[in-house]
Design an enzyme around this catalytic site. Structure first.
Site, mmCIF file in Angstrom:
data_model
loop_
_atom_site.group_PDB
_atom_site.id
_atom_site.type_symbol
_atom_site.label_atom_id
_atom_site.label_comp_id
_atom_site.label_asym_id
_atom_site.label_seq_id
_atom_site.Cartn_x
_atom_site.Cartn_y
_atom_site.Cartn_z
ATOM 1 N N GLY A 88 15.433 5.438 -1.574
ATOM 2 C CA GLY A 88 15.175 4.544 -2.689
ATOM 3 C C GLY A 88 14.657 3.192 -2.241
ATOM 4 O O GLY A 88 14.075 2.441 -3.013
ATOM 5 N N ASP A 121 15.730 -2.007 -6.708
ATOM 6 C CA ASP A 121 14.456 -2.717 -6.506
ATOM 7 C C ASP A 121 13.750 -2.306 -5.222
ATOM 8 O O ASP A 121 12.664 -2.791 -4.914
ATOM 9 C CB ASP A 121 14.701 -4.230 -6.506
ATOM 10 C CG ASP A 121 15.661 -4.654 -5.389
ATOM 11 O OD1 ASP A 121 16.130 -3.777 -4.636
ATOM 12 O OD2 ASP A 121 15.936 -5.863 -5.288
ATOM 13 N N GLY A 122 14.379 -1.422 -4.443
ATOM 14 C CA GLY A 122 13.733 -0.958 -3.209
ATOM 15 C C GLY A 122 13.727 -2.003 -2.104
ATOM 16 O O GLY A 122 13.111 -1.824 -1.061
ATOM 17 N N ASP A 248 25.139 11.957 2.380
ATOM 18 C CA ASP A 248 23.752 11.480 2.542
ATOM 19 C C ASP A 248 23.652 10.476 3.686
ATOM 20 O O ASP A 248 22.553 10.065 4.049
ATOM 21 C CB ASP A 248 23.222 10.866 1.242
ATOM 22 C CG ASP A 248 24.154 9.804 0.679
ATOM 23 O OD1 ASP A 248 25.337 10.112 0.487
ATOM 24 O OD2 ASP A 248 23.697 8.665 0.448
ATOM 25 N N ASN A 249 24.781 10.103 4.254
ATOM 26 C CA ASN A 249 24.756 9.181 5.390
ATOM 27 C C ASN A 249 25.192 9.873 6.682
ATOM 28 O O ASN A 249 25.555 9.206 7.649
ATOM 29 C CB ASN A 249 25.663 7.977 5.115
ATOM 30 C CG ASN A 249 25.097 7.099 4.009
ATOM 31 O OD1 ASN A 249 23.884 7.090 3.780
ATOM 32 N ND2 ASN A 249 25.961 6.384 3.316
#
Ligand code: AMP
Ligand code: MG
Length: 490
Positions: A88, A121-122, A248-249
């Site tokens: 993201g 917001d990336g 996911d980590n």
């Protein structure tokens, strides 16, 4: 000559990623770059420091050969499944081969929105960029597998969180960014073909030895289990708490990834938690192996259809591997801890020395790092006075432990003086203490200065060497500067 891209992930089917370019920033400035890593990646240092280099590491320029993309993945976050996450706020620029012929990802983190940004917001504030740069490089110097930091830039733009911060971008290097969550993404939509493509990709890239096995997917699972066990045992041997061990980590390559709320423990407390969002202590220090096993079970589930068409048989095969988890973890842990107290050989009941010592460090609330580091002083004929007083060393029980330990050391092949230096090469003096990382971040935010960050980065490249100039950086925090809570800082 710039970066010699040789991409492979971009050749996987389009459903594995979404092609996305970084969003340009207004005024990029290089904060710090990693010349030894650049050398390893055959990236010329003068180019890295040039305007083109800075523009590349800020996402303002796309080099030829780069095929920017955001990877898709899912993940169990604090035990709850999110069917679609993905990069993201990160964009993979591409891959290159390092001087060992190993394929390495080059990724920007904080480089703007992607299809997977959801409401984010990336972007990244400068704080998490500094934290990841410092801690990942320190981990590498501590001989712990980790993603690396190639460059940190400030963007000149403001990032809004609870308040406003200067923005930053980290260039991260990894053996691969595939996570357990990448497998879960395809498995959860029942796309077994893609799970197979992903497994083959990881086997070829990371675990080629599995190709020799008649049961290559089972052998792949076993390899990941072994790599991850070794990793978490190493974390714990230096008091590291990852803080957000969501699936996911957890990297398939066995590298430490995502340094959001991570921290090194000071006073030894097995229940230690730093992360503000880990309210139930799921990812507390002592629970890390348990969580790792849970995460590996999630990986194993995704591989079942590849391991055997008959699900019961597949479960049986996978269970054999996962049953080995605890004995294997114990072996890894014991091996590292024995080395930390100077044992190069193993004798019956050696584990008692470690368990007793750990219990004493805990009960005296002594600093985990210095307790191990200072042990070596006890082997010297004329030791210098120790700069920090540890309650451990005052403890009556410890005073009884020491002569028994010294007696046991007599059966070691090396002399006490040699054992003492071997111990100093195993037990770091300098670790990324939270208050120091925080001080470097505050200096950057408040004064736009990166001097402390640079000093710490240099110091933590040699964590085992006594450096008298920076002796105070080996001390635990005081009541005044202690940092007890960390944040994901997204
Ligand atoms: P993390 O907590 O870093 O493991 O991130 C979990 C997920 O949230 C990942 O999919 C990230 O890409 C995403 N994410 C975190 N921060 C942001 C952000 N500022 N903008 C967009 N996505 C984000
Ligand atoms: Mg993450």
């Amino acid at each position: 000559m710039t970066i010699k891209f040789k991409n492979s992930y971009a050749n996987l089917p389009p459903k594995f990623y979404s092609k996305t370019e970084p969003t340009p920033v207004s005024n990029p400035k290089l904060i710090l770059s990693n010349s030894s890593l650049a050398q390893e990646l055959e990236i010329p240092e003068n180019w890295m420091l040039s305007q083109q280099g800075i523009d590349t590491f800020s996402g303002n320029k796309i080099l030829s050969g780069s095929e920017p993309l955001a990877m898709v993945y899912a993940g169990h976050q604090f035990g709850h499944f999110s069917p679609q996450l993905g990069d993201g706020r990160a964009i993979l620029l591409g891959e290159c081969l390092d001087t060992f012929g190993m394929r390495r990802d080059i990724q920007l983190k904080g480089s703007g929105q992607t299809n997977y940004s959801r409401s984010g917001d990336g972007r990244s504030p400068i704080g998490p960029v500094i934290r990841e740069y410092l801690v990942s490089e320190a981990m590498h110097a501590l001989n712990i597998p980790t993603t690396r930091a190639l460059a940190a830039v400030s963007t000149g733009d403001t990032v809004y969180r609870d308040t406003s911060f200067p923005g930053g971008i980290l260039t991260r290097v990894a053996k691969s960014h595939v996570r357990i969550g990448t497998f879960e993404y395809f498995a959860s939509i029942n796309d077994i073909e893609s799970v197979q493509i992903l497994s083959d990709y990881c086997i070829n890239r990371l675990y080629p030895d599995c190709l020799k096995s008649t049961d290559k997917y089972l052998s792949f699972l076993k390899s990941v289990v072994e790599k991850q066990i070794s990793l978490v045992a190493k974390w714990m041997s230096v008091g590291f708490i990852h803080g957000v061990m969501n699936t996911d980590n957890i990297s398939i390559s066995g590298e430490t990834i995502d340094f959001g709320p991570c921290a090194f423990m000071e006073a030894f407390n097995p229940s230690q938690v730093f992360s503000a969002i880990d309210v139930n202590g799921r990812y507390r220090y002592s629970n890390q192996p348990e969580i790792l096993l849970w995460n590996l079970m999630r990986l194993a589930e995704t591989l079942l259809p590849l391991i055997d068409k008959n699900q019961e048989k597949a479960i049986e095969k996978v269970t054999v591997i996962l049953k080995d988890f605890w004995p294997l973890f114990e072996t890894n842990w014991l091996e590292i801890l024995l080395k930390k107290i100077g044992f190069s050989t193993v004798e019956h009941n050696d584990d008692l020395f470690i368990n007793e010592l750990l219990a004493l460090i805990e009960s005296t609330q002594s600093d985990f790092t210095l307790s191990f580091r200072y042990l070596s002083h006890l082997l010297l004929k004329n030791p210098k006075p120790l700069p920090v007083q540890l309650p451990l060393f005052e403890s009556e029980s410890f005073k009884k432990w020491v002569p028994r330990w010294k007696k046991r050391l007599e059966s070691e092949p090396s002399s006490l003086i040699d054992i003492s230096s071997q111990m100093n090469a195993t037990n770091p003096l300098y670790i990324p203490r939270n208050h120091l990382v925080e001080a470097a971040i505050q200096e950057a935010i408040q004064e736009n200065k990166f001097d402390l960050m640079k000093t710490l980065n240099t110091l933590w490249k040699q964590p085992f060497l006594t450096n008298e100039k920076y002796e105070q950086f080996s001390y635990p925090a005081t009541d005044k500067n202690e940092v007890t809570t960390t944040f994901c800082g997204t």
